[in-house]
Design a protein around this motif. Sequence first.
Motif, PDB file in Angstrom:
ATOM      1  N   TRP A 131      -2.667  11.232   2.433  1.00 45.61           N
ATOM      2  CA  TRP A 131      -2.746   9.789   2.637  1.00 45.61           C
ATOM      3  C   TRP A 131      -1.972   9.393   3.888  1.00 45.61           C
ATOM      4  O   TRP A 131      -2.450   8.598   4.700  1.00 45.61           O
ATOM      5  CB  TRP A 131      -2.202   9.054   1.406  1.00 45.61           C
ATOM      6  CG  TRP A 131      -2.415   7.576   1.492  1.00 45.61           C
ATOM      7  CD1 TRP A 131      -3.517   6.876   1.099  1.00 45.61           C
ATOM      8  CD2 TRP A 131      -1.495   6.594   2.002  1.00 45.61           C
ATOM      9  NE1 TRP A 131      -3.340   5.532   1.341  1.00 45.61           N
ATOM     10  CE2 TRP A 131      -2.106   5.328   1.892  1.00 45.61           C
ATOM     11  CE3 TRP A 131      -0.214   6.673   2.541  1.00 45.61           C
ATOM     12  CZ2 TRP A 131      -1.484   4.155   2.303  1.00 45.61           C
ATOM     13  CZ3 TRP A 131       0.417   5.499   2.944  1.00 45.61           C
ATOM     14  CH2 TRP A 131      -0.226   4.264   2.827  1.00 45.61           C
ATOM     15  N   ALA A 169       2.582   6.341  -7.140  1.00 43.37           N
ATOM     16  CA  ALA A 169       1.610   7.275  -7.728  1.00 43.37           C
ATOM     17  C   ALA A 169       2.143   8.702  -7.667  1.00 43.37           C
ATOM     18  O   ALA A 169       2.001   9.473  -8.622  1.00 43.37           O
ATOM     19  CB  ALA A 169       0.264   7.163  -7.013  1.00 43.37           C
ATOM     20  N   TRP A 170       2.762   9.069  -6.558  1.00 40.92           N
ATOM     21  CA  TRP A 170       3.335  10.413  -6.416  1.00 40.92           C
ATOM     22  C   TRP A 170       4.492  10.593  -7.403  1.00 40.92           C
ATOM     23  O   TRP A 170       4.560  11.600  -8.116  1.00 40.92           O
ATOM     24  CB  TRP A 170       3.805  10.635  -4.979  1.00 40.92           C
ATOM     25  CG  TRP A 170       4.538  11.919  -4.773  1.00 40.92           C
ATOM     26  CD1 TRP A 170       4.076  13.181  -5.022  1.00 40.92           C
ATOM     27  CD2 TRP A 170       5.870  12.074  -4.288  1.00 40.92           C
ATOM     28  NE1 TRP A 170       5.036  14.116  -4.718  1.00 40.92           N
ATOM     29  CE2 TRP A 170       6.148  13.458  -4.262  1.00 40.92           C
ATOM     30  CE3 TRP A 170       6.846  11.188  -3.873  1.00 40.92           C
ATOM     31  CZ2 TRP A 170       7.375  13.960  -3.828  1.00 40.92           C
ATOM     32  CZ3 TRP A 170       8.064  11.703  -3.431  1.00 40.92           C
ATOM     33  CH2 TRP A 170       8.312  13.069  -3.418  1.00 40.92           C
ATOM     34  N   THR A 206       2.411   1.719  -3.387  1.00 38.70           N
ATOM     35  CA  THR A 206       1.421   2.210  -4.350  1.00 38.70           C
ATOM     36  C   THR A 206       1.315   3.731  -4.281  1.00 38.70           C
ATOM     37  O   THR A 206       1.298   4.413  -5.315  1.00 38.70           O
ATOM     38  CB  THR A 206       0.048   1.559  -4.096  1.00 38.70           C
ATOM     39  OG1 THR A 206       0.167   0.151  -4.337  1.00 38.70           O
ATOM     40  CG2 THR A 206      -1.029   2.148  -4.985  1.00 38.70           C
ATOM     41  N   GLU A 207       1.250   4.272  -3.076  1.00 37.78           N
ATOM     42  CA  GLU A 207       1.141   5.729  -2.914  1.00 37.78           C
ATOM     43  C   GLU A 207       2.417   6.428  -3.364  1.00 37.78           C
ATOM     44  O   GLU A 207       2.355   7.450  -4.057  1.00 37.78           O
ATOM     45  CB  GLU A 207       0.810   6.081  -1.466  1.00 37.78           C
ATOM     46  CG  GLU A 207      -0.548   5.607  -1.016  1.00 37.78           C
ATOM     47  CD  GLU A 207      -1.684   6.075  -1.906  1.00 37.78           C
ATOM     48  OE1 GLU A 207      -1.762   7.280  -2.207  1.00 37.78           O
ATOM     49  OE2 GLU A 207      -2.499   5.220  -2.308  1.00 37.78           O
ATOM     50  N   GLN A 259      -1.593  15.331  -1.889  1.00 37.01           N
ATOM     51  CA  GLN A 259      -2.371  14.101  -1.779  1.00 37.01           C
ATOM     52  C   GLN A 259      -1.564  13.000  -1.098  1.00 37.01           C
ATOM     53  O   GLN A 259      -2.113  12.223  -0.319  1.00 37.01           O
ATOM     54  CB  GLN A 259      -2.839  13.644  -3.164  1.00 37.01           C
ATOM     55  CG  GLN A 259      -3.903  14.545  -3.747  1.00 37.01           C
ATOM     56  CD  GLN A 259      -4.168  14.235  -5.206  1.00 37.01           C
ATOM     57  OE1 GLN A 259      -3.256  14.202  -6.027  1.00 37.01           O
ATOM     58  NE2 GLN A 259      -5.442  13.987  -5.521  1.00 37.01           N
ATOM     59  N   LEU A 260      -0.258  12.948  -1.364  1.00 38.09           N
ATOM     60  CA  LEU A 260       0.602  11.986  -0.685  1.00 38.09           C
ATOM     61  C   LEU A 260       0.588  12.253   0.817  1.00 38.09           C
ATOM     62  O   LEU A 260       0.404  11.344   1.621  1.00 38.09           O
ATOM     63  CB  LEU A 260       2.033  12.054  -1.221  1.00 38.09           C
ATOM     64  CG  LEU A 260       3.039  11.120  -0.542  1.00 38.09           C
ATOM     65  CD1 LEU A 260       2.703   9.656  -0.803  1.00 38.09           C
ATOM     66  CD2 LEU A 260       4.459  11.445  -1.016  1.00 38.09           C
ATOM     67  N   GLN A 291       0.836  -1.203   0.000  1.00 34.47           N
ATOM     68  CA  GLN A 291       0.000   0.000   0.000  1.00 34.47           C
ATOM     69  C   GLN A 291       0.873   1.255   0.000  1.00 34.47           C
ATOM     70  O   GLN A 291       0.598   2.211  -0.731  1.00 34.47           O
ATOM     71  CB  GLN A 291      -0.924   0.021   1.218  1.00 34.47           C
ATOM     72  CG  GLN A 291      -2.041  -0.985   1.161  1.00 34.47           C
ATOM     73  CD  GLN A 291      -2.783  -1.064   2.485  1.00 34.47           C
ATOM     74  OE1 GLN A 291      -2.175  -1.285   3.529  1.00 34.47           O
ATOM     75  NE2 GLN A 291      -4.090  -0.869   2.426  1.00 34.47           N
ATOM     76  N   LEU A 292       1.903   1.255   0.823  1.00 31.96           N
ATOM     77  CA  LEU A 292       2.807   2.406   0.873  1.00 31.96           C
ATOM     78  C   LEU A 292       3.505   2.586  -0.471  1.00 31.96           C
ATOM     79  O   LEU A 292       3.594   3.706  -0.984  1.00 31.96           O
ATOM     80  CB  LEU A 292       3.826   2.231   2.000  1.00 31.96           C
ATOM     81  CG  LEU A 292       4.868   3.335   2.149  1.00 31.96           C
ATOM     82  CD1 LEU A 292       4.229   4.717   2.307  1.00 31.96           C
ATOM     83  CD2 LEU A 292       5.799   3.025   3.317  1.00 31.96           C
ATOM     84  N   ILE A 331      -0.615  11.528  -8.314  1.00 35.58           N
ATOM     85  CA  ILE A 331      -1.115  12.274  -7.159  1.00 35.58           C
ATOM     86  C   ILE A 331      -0.098  13.363  -6.836  1.00 35.58           C
ATOM     87  O   ILE A 331       1.086  13.233  -7.150  1.00 35.58           O
ATOM     88  CB  ILE A 331      -1.384  11.377  -5.920  1.00 35.58           C
ATOM     89  CG1 ILE A 331      -0.085  10.741  -5.391  1.00 35.58           C
ATOM     90  CG2 ILE A 331      -2.448  10.324  -6.213  1.00 35.58           C
ATOM     91  CD1 ILE A 331      -0.243  10.014  -4.063  1.00 35.58           C
ATOM     92  N   TYR A 337      -3.663   7.605   7.147  1.00 36.30           N
ATOM     93  CA  TYR A 337      -3.371   6.202   7.453  1.00 36.30           C
ATOM     94  C   TYR A 337      -2.249   5.966   8.447  1.00 36.30           C
ATOM     95  O   TYR A 337      -2.010   4.820   8.821  1.00 36.30           O
ATOM     96  CB  TYR A 337      -3.090   5.435   6.157  1.00 36.30           C
ATOM     97  CG  TYR A 337      -4.315   5.338   5.303  1.00 36.30           C
ATOM     98  CD1 TYR A 337      -5.319   4.433   5.607  1.00 36.30           C
ATOM     99  CD2 TYR A 337      -4.508   6.195   4.222  1.00 36.30           C
ATOM    100  CE1 TYR A 337      -6.474   4.371   4.840  1.00 36.30           C
ATOM    101  CE2 TYR A 337      -5.651   6.125   3.453  1.00 36.30           C
ATOM    102  CZ  TYR A 337      -6.627   5.216   3.773  1.00 36.30           C
ATOM    103  OH  TYR A 337      -7.773   5.150   3.020  1.00 36.30           O
TER     104      TYR A 337
END
Length: 103
Positions: free
Chosen positions: A31, A17-18, A13-14, A27-28, A10-11, A23, A35
């Motif tokens: 998140w 994406a950044w 993925t973020e 947005q990073l 999950q980490l 994102i 979380y």
Amino acid sequence: MSRPFVTKAQLLTELNAWNAGKISAEQLQDWMVTYYDPPEVEIGPGETEWVQEAMNIIMNEYELAKIPKFKKEGYAFALAFLECDESNFYQAKHHFVHDGFSD
């Protein structure tokens, strides 16, 4: 009742994406704020102690740092930190914390 958790995948993925521009830094950070709360959220279940610690540091830094301080190079340092082991943990931590953000 099980505790909420954040996995390494999950980490990643973020962070990916950044890095890919999917994102924004805002947005990073949002998140991370949403979380990352160690008393309530288990970070990196099933991962080694080193990876769990790296995840905690990465999430904490991106949660607290001022967005203009984020450097794109921080992405590579975060990935290297997530892949660390006992032998290179402190070097990877140093590079992420000191070279991944502008000061």
